[in-house]
Design an enzyme around this catalytic site. Sequence first.
Site, PDB file in Angstrom:
ATOM      1  N   THR A   1       0.892  -1.152   0.000  1.00 35.06           N
ATOM      2  CA  THR A   1       0.000   0.000   0.000  1.00 35.06           C
ATOM      3  C   THR A   1       0.927   1.199   0.000  1.00 35.06           C
ATOM      4  O   THR A   1       2.095   1.077   0.364  1.00 35.06           O
ATOM      5  CB  THR A   1      -0.881  -0.024   1.272  1.00 35.06           C
TER       6      THR A   1
ATOM      7  N   ARG B   1     -14.066  -7.612  -1.406  1.00 36.19           N
ATOM      8  CA  ARG B   1     -13.259  -7.434  -0.205  1.00 36.19           C
ATOM      9  C   ARG B   1     -12.869  -5.962  -0.053  1.00 36.19           C
ATOM     10  O   ARG B   1     -12.511  -5.285  -1.003  1.00 36.19           O
ATOM     11  CB  ARG B   1     -12.015  -8.310  -0.299  1.00 36.19           C
TER      12      ARG B   1
ATOM     13  N   SER C   1     -10.425  -3.166   1.835  1.00 31.82           N
ATOM     14  CA  SER C   1      -9.167  -3.023   2.556  1.00 31.82           C
ATOM     15  C   SER C   1      -9.304  -1.988   3.663  1.00 31.82           C
ATOM     16  O   SER C   1     -10.331  -1.316   3.790  1.00 31.82           O
ATOM     17  CB  SER C   1      -8.060  -2.588   1.594  1.00 31.82           C
ATOM     18  N   ASP C   2      -8.247  -1.841   4.438  1.00 32.72           N
ATOM     19  CA  ASP C   2      -8.231  -0.825   5.491  1.00 32.72           C
ATOM     20  C   ASP C   2      -7.966   0.570   4.953  1.00 32.72           C
ATOM     21  O   ASP C   2      -8.224   1.566   5.638  1.00 32.72           O
ATOM     22  CB  ASP C   2      -7.133  -1.163   6.506  1.00 32.72           C
TER      23      ASP C   2
ATOM     24  N   THR D   1      -0.010   0.332   6.374  1.00 37.21           N
ATOM     25  CA  THR D   1       0.105  -0.649   5.307  1.00 37.21           C
ATOM     26  C   THR D   1       0.201  -2.027   5.944  1.00 37.21           C
ATOM     27  O   THR D   1       0.510  -2.153   7.129  1.00 37.21           O
ATOM     28  CB  THR D   1       1.338  -0.384   4.422  1.00 37.21           C
TER      29      THR D   1
ATOM     30  N   GLY E   1      -4.919  -5.775   5.573  1.00 38.49           N
ATOM     31  CA  GLY E   1      -6.026  -4.890   5.926  1.00 38.49           C
ATOM     32  C   GLY E   1      -6.902  -5.412   7.033  1.00 38.49           C
ATOM     33  O   GLY E   1      -7.339  -4.649   7.919  1.00 38.49           O
TER      34      GLY E   1
END
Length: 280
Positions: free
Chosen positions: A154, A182, A184-185, A203, A206
């Site tokens: 990330t 899905r 991610s964070d 990073t 997630g």
Amino acid sequence: MKIIIHGGFFSESDQSHDVKIAKQNSLKEIAKTSFEFLENHSAEETVVHAVKLLEDDLLYNAGMGSQIQSDGKIRMSASLMNGKTQKFSGVINIENVKNPIEVAQVLMKEDDRVLGGNGAKKYATENDFEDFSTEIPQRRKEYEAKLKNGGKGTVGCVALDSEGRLAAATSTGGKGFELVGRISDSATVAGNFANEYCAVSCTGVGEDIVSNATAAKIVIRVTDGFSLNDAIEKTFTELKEIDGFAGAIAIDKNGNLAHQDSHPTMVFASYDGTDFEVFE
């Protein structure tokens, strides 16, 4: 003024020494260029500028270097947070735009500031972002061979500007081969958070970052009186308890910089106009 950027994780097991050197040089150059930009721009404008440069670099899993998901498509996520205004904006699983972070930046003016999927793409089109495929031959080759090279990548930036304002921006191309849908964070406050006291970009995996609420915890602890280093140490101790995989970069309102990872090695670079620090 301070700036620190990250480009995900580097693993000696799946990336060459040449790639490591290339990432060190790339991060150093982007940190320097972005600091020069910061001299005449706000923290919010600068973190977008830095993350856009990272999205455009094929070395990183964001924008032009994004991973391909299990159905053969690329979906990207990015977010932006202004520490002074406490506004957060982001796009989740957006397709066919070159720079997701710029879409997140435009969303800052809206009441509805986090959009996903088709809605995010429709908004981008309506705001004159051209249709653009970020797929590169290397990613297609990796996908077809079922490889996961660089899947914990990330990119992100946090900055402190000349007026003491903090901002954070984060962008990702996903982890590669994930289930469709899905999230991610990177477009959540677990992965990207800032207020007037601290700014953090994360990073890693997630799901681990979200479970630990990593970025938000660090910022809230600094707000409540923890030193930046103590806030990060406590948060990563809690991450270790769930065997979490993450890295974070941070700046507090006093200009203190910090970076931490739970596994080797998060790639990062910081610059203050005089001195660089780059991952080893």
